[in-house]
Design a protein around this motif. Structure first.
Motif, PDB file in Angstrom:
ATOM      1  N   GLY A 111      14.150   6.239   0.337  1.00  0.00           N
ATOM      2  CA  GLY A 111      14.837   5.647   1.478  1.00  0.00           C
ATOM      3  C   GLY A 111      13.981   4.659   2.236  1.00  0.00           C
ATOM      4  O   GLY A 111      12.763   4.589   2.040  1.00  0.00           O
ATOM      5  N   ALA A 112      14.647   3.908   3.106  1.00  0.00           N
ATOM      6  CA  ALA A 112      14.004   2.842   3.870  1.00  0.00           C
ATOM      7  C   ALA A 112      13.233   3.342   5.072  1.00  0.00           C
ATOM      8  O   ALA A 112      12.501   2.588   5.706  1.00  0.00           O
ATOM      9  N   ASN A 113      13.394   4.632   5.409  1.00  0.00           N
ATOM     10  CA  ASN A 113      12.708   5.208   6.571  1.00  0.00           C
ATOM     11  C   ASN A 113      12.671   6.728   6.416  1.00  0.00           C
ATOM     12  O   ASN A 113      13.222   7.274   5.462  1.00  0.00           O
ATOM     13  N   ALA A 114      12.044   7.382   7.379  1.00  0.00           N
ATOM     14  CA  ALA A 114      11.890   8.840   7.304  1.00  0.00           C
ATOM     15  C   ALA A 114      13.238   9.558   7.296  1.00  0.00           C
ATOM     16  O   ALA A 114      13.415  10.529   6.541  1.00  0.00           O
ATOM     17  N   ALA A 115      14.185   9.106   8.089  1.00  0.00           N
ATOM     18  CA  ALA A 115      15.486   9.775   8.141  1.00  0.00           C
ATOM     19  C   ALA A 115      16.170   9.735   6.779  1.00  0.00           C
ATOM     20  O   ALA A 115      16.695  10.755   6.308  1.00  0.00           O
ATOM     21  N   GLN A 116      16.173   8.569   6.132  1.00  0.00           N
ATOM     22  CA  GLN A 116      16.794   8.454   4.818  1.00  0.00           C
ATOM     23  C   GLN A 116      16.025   9.265   3.777  1.00  0.00           C
ATOM     24  O   GLN A 116      16.628   9.898   2.910  1.00  0.00           O
ATOM     25  N   ALA A 117      14.698   9.241   3.855  1.00  0.00           N
ATOM     26  CA  ALA A 117      13.888   9.989   2.892  1.00  0.00           C
ATOM     27  C   ALA A 117      14.120  11.489   3.021  1.00  0.00           C
ATOM     28  O   ALA A 117      14.256  12.195   2.016  1.00  0.00           O
ATOM     29  N   LEU A 118      14.159  11.980   4.238  1.00  0.00           N
ATOM     30  CA  LEU A 118      14.390  13.415   4.433  1.00  0.00           C
ATOM     31  C   LEU A 118      15.773  13.809   3.949  1.00  0.00           C
ATOM     32  O   LEU A 118      15.944  14.871   3.348  1.00  0.00           O
ATOM     33  N   ASP A 155       0.843  -1.182   0.000  1.00  0.00           N
ATOM     34  CA  ASP A 155       0.000   0.000   0.000  1.00  0.00           C
ATOM     35  C   ASP A 155       0.884   1.239   0.000  1.00  0.00           C
ATOM     36  O   ASP A 155       1.988   1.227   0.551  1.00  0.00           O
ATOM     37  N   LEU A 156       0.378   2.305  -0.606  1.00  0.00           N
ATOM     38  CA  LEU A 156       1.064   3.592  -0.618  1.00  0.00           C
ATOM     39  C   LEU A 156       0.077   4.668  -0.214  1.00  0.00           C
ATOM     40  O   LEU A 156      -1.117   4.566  -0.501  1.00  0.00           O
ATOM     41  N   PHE A 157       0.620   5.715   0.424  1.00  0.00           N
ATOM     42  CA  PHE A 157      -0.205   6.877   0.725  1.00  0.00           C
ATOM     43  C   PHE A 157       0.679   8.116   0.612  1.00  0.00           C
ATOM     44  O   PHE A 157       1.812   8.128   1.094  1.00  0.00           O
ATOM     45  N   PRO A 158       0.170   9.184  -0.019  1.00  0.00           N
ATOM     46  CA  PRO A 158       0.944  10.421  -0.136  1.00  0.00           C
ATOM     47  C   PRO A 158       1.149  11.080   1.228  1.00  0.00           C
ATOM     48  O   PRO A 158       0.216  11.178   2.023  1.00  0.00           O
ATOM     49  N   LEU A 215       5.592   9.525  -1.261  1.00  0.00           N
ATOM     50  CA  LEU A 215       4.704   8.453  -0.818  1.00  0.00           C
ATOM     51  C   LEU A 215       5.381   7.598   0.242  1.00  0.00           C
ATOM     52  O   LEU A 215       6.594   7.375   0.188  1.00  0.00           O
ATOM     53  N   LEU A 216       4.583   7.100   1.156  1.00  0.00           N
ATOM     54  CA  LEU A 216       5.049   6.174   2.195  1.00  0.00           C
ATOM     55  C   LEU A 216       4.393   4.831   1.930  1.00  0.00           C
ATOM     56  O   LEU A 216       3.195   4.773   1.623  1.00  0.00           O
ATOM     57  N   ASP A 217       5.169   3.739   2.044  1.00  0.00           N
ATOM     58  CA  ASP A 217       4.571   2.421   1.837  1.00  0.00           C
ATOM     59  C   ASP A 217       4.400   1.687   3.167  1.00  0.00           C
ATOM     60  O   ASP A 217       4.834   2.170   4.216  1.00  0.00           O
ATOM     61  N   GLY A 218       3.752   0.542   3.099  1.00  0.00           N
ATOM     62  CA  GLY A 218       3.428  -0.228   4.296  1.00  0.00           C
ATOM     63  C   GLY A 218       4.635  -0.780   5.028  1.00  0.00           C
ATOM     64  O   GLY A 218       4.511  -1.220   6.180  1.00  0.00           O
ATOM     65  N   LEU A 219       5.813  -0.771   4.401  1.00  0.00           N
ATOM     66  CA  LEU A 219       7.043  -1.219   5.057  1.00  0.00           C
ATOM     67  C   LEU A 219       7.822  -0.053   5.663  1.00  0.00           C
ATOM     68  O   LEU A 219       8.907  -0.256   6.202  1.00  0.00           O
ATOM     69  N   GLY A 220       7.294   1.166   5.520  1.00  0.00           N
ATOM     70  CA  GLY A 220       7.984   2.339   6.052  1.00  0.00           C
ATOM     71  C   GLY A 220       8.956   2.970   5.075  1.00  0.00           C
ATOM     72  O   GLY A 220       9.693   3.885   5.443  1.00  0.00           O
ATOM     73  N   ARG A 221       8.953   2.493   3.827  1.00  0.00           N
ATOM     74  CA  ARG A 221       9.838   3.058   2.803  1.00  0.00           C
ATOM     75  C   ARG A 221       9.169   4.260   2.143  1.00  0.00           C
ATOM     76  O   ARG A 221       7.939   4.349   2.096  1.00  0.00           O
ATOM     77  N   PHE A 222       9.988   5.144   1.598  1.00  0.00           N
ATOM     78  CA  PHE A 222       9.494   6.354   0.942  1.00  0.00           C
ATOM     79  C   PHE A 222       9.848   6.325  -0.542  1.00  0.00           C
ATOM     80  O   PHE A 222      10.962   5.944  -0.925  1.00  0.00           O
ATOM     81  N   PHE A 223       8.885   6.759  -1.335  1.00  0.00           N
ATOM     82  CA  PHE A 223       9.048   6.830  -2.780  1.00  0.00           C
ATOM     83  C   PHE A 223       8.624   8.212  -3.260  1.00  0.00           C
ATOM     84  O   PHE A 223       7.947   8.951  -2.551  1.00  0.00           O
TER      85      PHE A 223
END
Length: 157
Positions: free
Chosen positions: A134-141, A100-103, A115-123
């Protein structure tokens, strides 16, 4: 993908632009998330948030994070940004990822949806294609701050 920016640099970027640990703007975040839920349902591709989505948006909503050295690029944690037909694009990417993804935001200037997915990854869904942040919020930011992203196709199931 290059190594992430040092945590201290990302923290300074966030704090300089109004964020602080424990920040929670529940009413505004929930309003914008609900707008996205309603919009996606009208488009025929319902999107449903989960707790991690709400936590992220509540922490960063209503703040602008200008991307250093990029001119007009700014990250905004605002899930209500989008375009007609974007829910279908998000649903298609979710199917490719098997999640699942959600903006949770967008990048002004480029108008790409974060977008954030159900595993906590960001796209990042951009007009040139989908990217991995990234695999989490820190990496995505860190990725949003530096503009460093990988193609998302390595994450397809």
């Amino acid at each position: 993908m290059r190594p992430p920016a040092p945590a201290e640099d990302v923290d300074l970027w966030l704090r300089t632009n109004g964020w602080f640990p424990g920040r929670e703007e529940t009413a505004e975040a929930d309003r914008r998330v609900q707008w996205r839920v309603d919009s996606s349902a009208r488009q025929g591709f319902p999107l449903r948030p989960w707790d991690e989505v709400l936590r992220f948006v509540r922490s960063y909503v209503s703040l602008d994070f200008p991307v250093p050295k990029s001119g007009d690029r700014v990250f905004r944690a605002d899930p209500s940004f989008g375009y007609e037909g974007d829910a279908e694009d998000i649903a298609e990417l979710a199917e490719l990822l098997g999640q699942d993804l959600f903006p949770v935001g967008y990048e002004a200037g480029e108008n790409g949806i974060v977008l954030l997915d159900g595993l906590g990854r960001f796209f990042y869904l951009h007009h040139t294609g989908p990217y991995y942040l990234g695999a989490n919020a820190a990496q995505a930011l860190s990725s949003l701050m530096t503009g460093d992203q990988d193609d998302a196709d390595d994450y397809y199931v």
